[in-house]
Design an enzyme around this catalytic site. Structure first.
Site, PDB file in Angstrom:
ATOM      1  N   ARG A  15       0.834  -1.205   0.000  1.00 37.51           N
ATOM      2  CA  ARG A  15       0.000   0.000   0.000  1.00 37.51           C
ATOM      3  C   ARG A  15       0.874   1.263   0.000  1.00 37.51           C
ATOM      4  O   ARG A  15       1.029   1.921  -1.013  1.00 37.51           O
ATOM      5  CB  ARG A  15      -0.959  -0.034   1.214  1.00 37.51           C
ATOM      6  CG  ARG A  15      -2.155   0.885   1.100  1.00 37.51           C
ATOM      7  CD  ARG A  15      -1.841   2.339   1.276  1.00 37.51           C
ATOM      8  NE  ARG A  15      -1.257   2.642   2.571  1.00 37.51           N
ATOM      9  CZ  ARG A  15      -0.739   3.830   2.869  1.00 37.51           C
ATOM     10  NH1 ARG A  15      -0.735   4.804   1.979  1.00 37.51           N
ATOM     11  NH2 ARG A  15      -0.195   4.036   4.055  1.00 37.51           N
ATOM     12  N   ASP A  16       1.470   1.562   1.114  1.00 36.35           N
ATOM     13  CA  ASP A  16       2.266   2.788   1.243  1.00 36.35           C
ATOM     14  C   ASP A  16       3.433   2.784   0.257  1.00 36.35           C
ATOM     15  O   ASP A  16       3.741   3.797  -0.369  1.00 36.35           O
ATOM     16  CB  ASP A  16       2.773   2.873   2.693  1.00 36.35           C
ATOM     17  CG  ASP A  16       3.470   4.176   3.009  1.00 36.35           C
ATOM     18  OD1 ASP A  16       3.965   4.825   2.084  1.00 36.35           O
ATOM     19  OD2 ASP A  16       3.542   4.528   4.189  1.00 36.35           O
ATOM     20  N   HIS A 206       5.176   4.367  12.711  1.00 34.48           N
ATOM     21  CA  HIS A 206       5.429   4.248  11.271  1.00 34.48           C
ATOM     22  C   HIS A 206       6.549   5.222  10.924  1.00 34.48           C
ATOM     23  O   HIS A 206       6.340   6.426  10.826  1.00 34.48           O
ATOM     24  CB  HIS A 206       4.124   4.606  10.545  1.00 34.48           C
ATOM     25  CG  HIS A 206       4.201   4.594   9.064  1.00 34.48           C
ATOM     26  ND1 HIS A 206       3.557   3.642   8.295  1.00 34.48           N
ATOM     27  CD2 HIS A 206       4.812   5.403   8.172  1.00 34.48           C
ATOM     28  CE1 HIS A 206       3.764   3.879   7.012  1.00 34.48           C
ATOM     29  NE2 HIS A 206       4.534   4.944   6.910  1.00 34.48           N
ATOM     30  N   CYS A 239       9.620   9.340  -1.144  1.00 33.21           N
ATOM     31  CA  CYS A 239       8.991  10.437  -0.416  1.00 33.21           C
ATOM     32  C   CYS A 239       8.443  11.417  -1.445  1.00 33.21           C
ATOM     33  O   CYS A 239       9.204  11.973  -2.232  1.00 33.21           O
ATOM     34  CB  CYS A 239      10.032  11.113   0.469  1.00 33.21           C
ATOM     35  SG  CYS A 239       9.385  12.569   1.291  1.00 33.21           S
ATOM     36  N   ASN A 248       9.739   4.619   3.526  1.00 30.00           N
ATOM     37  CA  ASN A 248       9.552   3.723   4.669  1.00 30.00           C
ATOM     38  C   ASN A 248      10.826   2.955   5.032  1.00 30.00           C
ATOM     39  O   ASN A 248      11.615   2.593   4.159  1.00 30.00           O
ATOM     40  CB  ASN A 248       8.478   2.684   4.328  1.00 30.00           C
ATOM     41  CG  ASN A 248       7.142   3.330   4.039  1.00 30.00           C
ATOM     42  OD1 ASN A 248       6.486   3.840   4.921  1.00 30.00           O
ATOM     43  ND2 ASN A 248       6.744   3.322   2.766  1.00 30.00           N
TER      44      ASN A 248
HETATM   45 ZN    ZN Z   1       5.061   5.490   5.009  1.00 26.58          ZN
END
Ligand code: ZN
Length: 303
Positions: A15-16, A206, A239, A248
Site C-alpha cells: 500500500r504505502d 510508522h 517520499c 519507509n
Molecule cells: Zn510510510
C-alpha cells in the site's frame, strides 16, 4: 539494553510503498502480497480505498483484495481516507481499517482536501461504521513529528489529534513520520507524553528513513515498550516531497537487526529477502534496502 521479546510488524509495502512508486500491474501486486503472506509476517496493509483520481496506483484495490490468497495467520487491512472509503473497504469484507488524519492542517488539506478539524469530525461515523460491521479501526496520525509545509509539528498538537482519535473510540493509534523528521529524542518525547496522556493506548509507529534515522527511532521506541511497527519490504516507496529520497524503513532491515538482538518478529529473513528482490524487479529500480544489497551480517564472501 531492555528489549521486549517480540514485536509485531505490519508490512505496508503493497500500500504505502507502491502508492509512491510508478504504477505496477494488478497481477504483480497480488503476487507480492501472496509472497509476503508466506514469510511469517502477521499483518499486511494490503490496499487503500482512496479515490482513483487522487491516487491512480490504488485504483485496482477491490480487485487486488478479492484475488489475493488470504493466509489464515495474516491480518490484512486497508487504509481509508474518509467515510466513503471506509464503506467501500467494509463492504469488500475488510475487518481492519486504518483512517488517516494529519496533525498538520496544511498537510491534511494537501492530502485529503479538508482541514484536520473536518477529518476529526468524520472519525466517529467511520469508527462507528467499522464497529457496526464487526471491524476494528485504527487512526493514523500522519506528520506526527513534522510536516513538509509547516516544519516541526508541536508535540501538543499531535497529542490533541491523538486524544480526539481515542475520544472517537479508535481501537488503536498510529503515528506516522511522513517525511522522516523524527529523531530519537523527538520519538522519546512524543511516546512518553502519549503514554502519560493516554495510558494503555495501543500504539503503532510508522517511521520513514528519509534522513537515515529510521532504525534509530525504532530502537528508541522499542526500549520504551512499543512493540507495533510498520515497515515496507525493500524500503519500497519514496517520499513524495523529496524526489529521490527514501521512504519507509525496510522490513528486512528491521527483521535483520531485531533477529540478531534476540527480538522475535516471526518473519523468515531468507524468504523476506527473496520477496524484497522480487519487489525490486517489480518496480524496475534499485530499492533503498541495505540488507538486500549486502545480505545478512553472517554472509561470507566466497574464497
Ligand atoms: Zn510510510
Amino acid at each position: 539494553m531492555r528489549l521486549p521479546g517480540e514485536v509485531s510488524l505490519r508490512e505496508v509495502g503493497p500500500r504505502d510503498g507502491l502508492q509512491n512508486e510508478p504504477p505496477v500491474p494488478t497481477e504483480a501486486k497480488i503476487e507480492l502480497i501472496d509472497a509476503l503472506s508466506k514469510t511469517g509476517l502477521c499483518r499486511i496493509e494490503a490496499v487503500s480505498f482512496v479515490h482513483p483520481k487522487a491516487i491512480p496506483q490504488m485504483g485496482d484495490a477491490l480487485e487486488v483484495w478479492s484475488r489475493i490468497a488470504r493466509h489464515p495467520d495474516v491480518r490484512y487491512s486497508a487504509l481509508v481516507p474518509n467515510l466513503v472509503g471506509a464503506r467501500r473497504a467494509l463492504d469488500a469484507g475488510l475487518t481492519e481499517i486504518e483512517v488517516v488524519v494529519s496533525a498538520s492542517d496544511t498537510h491534511n488539506r494537501a492530502n485529503l482536501n479538508r482541514t484536520t478539524e473536518e477529518s476529526l469530525a468524520d472519525l466517529r461515523p467511520i469508527i462507528d461504521l467499522a464497529h457496526a460491521s464487526g471491524a476494528s479501526c485504527q487512526v493514523v496520525v500522519s506528520t506526527a513529528w513534522g510536516c513538509p509545509y509547516e516544519g516541526d509539528v508541536p508535540v501538543d498538537r499531535t497529542l490533541s489529534v491523538a486524544q480526539a482519535a481515542v475520544d472517537a473510540s479508535a481501537d488503536s493509534l498510529a503515528y506516522g513520520d511522513t517525511t522522516g523528521m523524527a529523531t530519537p529524542t523527538r520519538v522519546e518525547e512524543l511516546v512518553a507524553r502519549t503514554f502519560e496522556r493516554l495510558p494503555g493506548v495501543a500504539l503503532t509507529l510508522h517511521f520513514h528513513n528519509t534522513r537515515g534515522t529510521g532504525l534509530a527511532n525504532l530502537l528508541t521506541a522499542l526500549q520504551m515498550g512499543v512493540t507495533d511497527f510498520d515497515a515496507s519490504v525493500g524500503g519500497l516507496g519514496g517520499c513524495p516531497y523529496a524526489p529521490g529520497a527514501s521512504g519507509n524503513i525496510a522490513t528486512e532491515e528491521v527483521v535483520h537487526m531485531l533477529q540478531d538482538m534476540g527480538v522475535s518478529t516471526g518473519v523468515n529473513l531468507d524468504l523476506l529477502l527473496e520477496v524484497a528482490a522480487r519487489a525490486e524487479r517489480m518496480v524496475g529500480h534499485q530499492v533503498p534496502s541495505q540488507v538486500l544489497r549486502a545480505g545478512p551480517r553472517t554472509r561470507t564472501v566466497a574464497g
